[in-house]
Design an enzyme around this catalytic site. Structure first.
Site, PDB file in Angstrom:
ATOM      1  N   TRP A 103      44.474  33.166  98.531  1.00 42.98           N
ATOM      2  CA  TRP A 103      45.247  34.034  97.590  1.00 42.98           C
ATOM      3  C   TRP A 103      45.382  33.664  96.192  1.00 42.98           C
ATOM      4  O   TRP A 103      45.331  34.263  95.462  1.00 42.98           O
ATOM      5  CB  TRP A 103      46.688  34.458  98.288  1.00 42.98           C
ATOM      6  CG  TRP A 103      46.556  35.373  99.278  1.00 42.98           C
ATOM      7  CD1 TRP A 103      46.955  34.744 100.706  1.00 42.98           C
ATOM      8  CD2 TRP A 103      46.200  36.565  99.517  1.00 42.98           C
ATOM      9  NE1 TRP A 103      46.839  35.711 101.556  1.00 42.98           N
ATOM     10  CE2 TRP A 103      46.284  36.954 101.130  1.00 42.98           C
ATOM     11  CE3 TRP A 103      45.535  37.346  98.762  1.00 42.98           C
ATOM     12  CZ2 TRP A 103      45.783  38.111 101.564  1.00 42.98           C
ATOM     13  CZ3 TRP A 103      45.121  38.891  99.248  1.00 42.98           C
ATOM     14  CH2 TRP A 103      45.306  39.046 100.613  1.00 42.98           C
ATOM     15  N   ASP A 174      53.594  33.194  92.723  1.00 45.30           N
ATOM     16  CA  ASP A 174      53.362  34.371  93.809  1.00 45.30           C
ATOM     17  C   ASP A 174      54.087  33.694  94.898  1.00 45.30           C
ATOM     18  O   ASP A 174      53.815  32.781  95.644  1.00 45.30           O
ATOM     19  CB  ASP A 174      51.892  34.404  93.893  1.00 45.30           C
ATOM     20  CG  ASP A 174      51.703  35.249  95.125  1.00 45.30           C
ATOM     21  OD1 ASP A 174      52.579  35.789  95.845  1.00 45.30           O
ATOM     22  OD2 ASP A 174      50.402  35.350  95.589  1.00 45.30           O
ATOM     23  N   LYS A 198      56.887  40.395 103.796  1.00 46.15           N
ATOM     24  CA  LYS A 198      56.844  39.324 104.785  1.00 46.15           C
ATOM     25  C   LYS A 198      58.297  38.996 105.032  1.00 46.15           C
ATOM     26  O   LYS A 198      58.701  39.238 106.109  1.00 46.15           O
ATOM     27  CB  LYS A 198      56.355  37.913 103.874  1.00 46.15           C
ATOM     28  CG  LYS A 198      54.988  38.211 103.120  1.00 46.15           C
ATOM     29  CD  LYS A 198      53.778  38.353 104.105  1.00 46.15           C
ATOM     30  CE  LYS A 198      52.512  38.334 103.153  1.00 46.15           C
ATOM     31  NZ  LYS A 198      51.214  38.498 103.971  1.00 46.15           N
TER      32      LYS A 198
END
Lengths: 363, 363
Positions: A103, A174, A198
């Site tokens: 990511w 992030d 999440k």
């Protein structure tokens, strides 16, 4: 409960059962409104109370100072990969990105379309099997910001040591996959962003916490929807927000408060992760996790067995026991259990029991 | 039903009761999955079936030809106001925008950041109280596209005559507030886009129907999330989509099929709108709607009373009868009933009854 699976999905992921039950009970009619939570106007008093409460609870859980904005956007972290540089990489037009996995690479790819990106502390040569050490990090004092990914869902690593020494350069994080899983000192960050799916809610809403002085950097000719100022100034109500998803975030925050806030949640998350890492480490190498202990993710636990055939057999047996989402990401293979906030300890205990039984039968 | 309000909200708006009930029944556990609709992975077989079914049903309802992509994005029509020019205003860098009201103005504002916008057929001088006539429209044959807004929620007008004569220039349509309310000849359009929260579902998902040859226009260096190619190539699964909202769209499409598809829906919508316009026109000028009959919106019916005081009194009485959302947009005042697909005829009958009673008592 018996018709609920053991849900180890990487995201969208398991949600707290009381949250789902409250959502269900307001799906046809919300309280005394006469309307579903999905049918109320985003300009109504009912929804204003929900979104203001969601913001207030997030602020309280994370002790967000008043000089930070908290906003709810759409598009996931993937859109933030572009919005961050479009809004912030506008002074020196350079940024440092700490490269810790899949990511982070996506964030780097999008930022490089906007300005000059320098990769810092990459652990690529080690398959991203650890977080870089402080002495491997050197920052450009002239960079517009430093970007890090606090938890790497695919690689199973988490930034559990203190924040990197970025000096006066704003740190942008992030936090998609460990947001709200533990206390964080927000004052150490310029921006924290996270997709909800999440730990914080369903897919379809992304939270951004941004230090307000950074808002001055956004170019005036940015598309209105991609300018953070728009959303801070309009308290996330410039256009129709994803009302249902924000409602669930509000319920999740309430659930976290009842667990003792983020300190209480962290304690539980440490216990849950320990159960699983102990099972791996106590297997005499039957199950292997390659990550050093000080950067093992508490959210995504990865492990390998001796062969892909054995892994497939393990996953098949898990599936028969209603354990869902244990296959590792297709880019790395193996097994992965995502054990976010709402994953009950009982699910992990069931998984650990299977791991022991499986080793006995196939050892 | 008795605890349900008469919901005339402009969006988020009323949803079909059977859709809400099916959603409720799958909020804790979806079918035999052991997980909530909000907890299943977007890469799972269950969700793939949902999103593929949503796309297939949309294609069938609208007879979308195979050379068009159908995608589900986030960010609402407001983000499309920028994505349209970023992806399509890339050849001559000019576009014609038909200016019919508040939302057309927003689309124009964003497009003007990307290229040269020419306003066409503006009815601004008449407070946007009608759609422009064909002889008021002259198009630039060299424009990258012509943009129109098919229904103007605030002004209460709808493009019910045939599409404007744009020749070979692609026609781009913001159909947010009348999408799926009637059959549309998709082949006449280059792009149709619509936020879901009026007729098609909850807020948080936006549908785009795009002729595939137009995808070649997108600049390669666009942010990945803002490039239509990304989402067409990945069947809306490049990143985590708003799974719950897409699920509701799928349920709404199924509900529309059971009503006889868009032809059946249009018939009902004409009947519903007629009830309300007849009440206005039959009031001897007590209620006033300024729109010519051939462009009166079937979705958003606006009317004024003799004074703001009388309007306030009317709205208060409506509220006491559990009628919600009848206040006109703050930019124009007056009254407005949004009577989208899912607004039951009974709600309109109740409103018409109130209008008659109120006139009798306050005439």
């Amino acid at each position: 409960m018996s018709n609920r699976a053991h849900n180890f999905n990487a995201g969208p992921a398991v949600l707290p059962l009381p949250v789902l039950e409250e959502l269900r009970d307001n799906t046809v009619v919300l309280g005394t409104s006469g309307m579903s939570i999905l049918e109320i106007s985003h300009r109504s008093k009912q929804f204003e109370e929900i979104i203001q409460s969601a913001e207030a609870r997030l602020r309280k859980l994370l002790s967000v100072p008043a000089d930070y904005g908290v906003i709810f956007l759409q598009g996931g972290a993937s859109l933030q990969f572009s919005m961050i540089p479009m809004n912030l990489m506008t002074v020196s037009k350079k940024a440092d990105y700490i490269h810790t996995g899949h990511w982070a690479a996506s964030a780097i790819k999008e930022a490089a379309k906007v300005g000059t990106v320098r990769e810092v502390g990459s652990t690529k040569a080690e398959n991203f099997a650890r977080i870089p050490r402080e002495n491997e990090l050197t920052f450009d004092g002239d960079a517009d910001y430093v970007h890090l990914t606090s938890n790497n869902t695919i690689e199973g690593t988490e930034w559990l040591c203190s924040e990197p020494p970025v000096g006066k350069v704003p740190l942008v994080c992030d936090a998609s996959s460990d947001f709200l899983s533990r206390p964080v000192d927000v004052t150490k960050y310029g921006v924290i962003y996270a997709g909800a799916q999440k730990n914080a809610g369903p897919s379809g809403v992304t939270m951004i916490i941004i230090r307000k002085d950074l808002l001055e950097r956004s170019p005036k000719n940015l598309p209105t929807m991609l300018n953070y100022n728009t959303h801070v100034q309009n308290a996330s109500l410039y256009n129709t927000p994803p009302c249902g998803a924000i409602y669930v975030v509000e319920l999740v925050c309430k659930w976290l408060e009842n667990l003792g806030g983020l300190a209480g949640m962290e304690k539980l998350n440490i216990e849950k992760a320990q159960l699983l890492y102990d099972a791996i480490d106590g297997s005499n190498g039957y199950y292997k996790n390659p990550i050093p202990k000080d950067c093992r993710s508490r959210m995504n636990v990865v492990w390998r067995l001796a062969s892909e055939e054995l892994e497939a057999k393990f996953l098949k047996e898990a599936s028969a026991l209603k354990m869902v989402g244990l296959k590792g990401h297709r880019s790395v293979g193996g097994c992965r259990a995502s054990i976010y906030n709402a994953c009950p300890k009982e699910s992990i205990q069931a998984l650990v029991a299977l791991m022991k039984d499986f080793q006995k039968a196939n050892g």
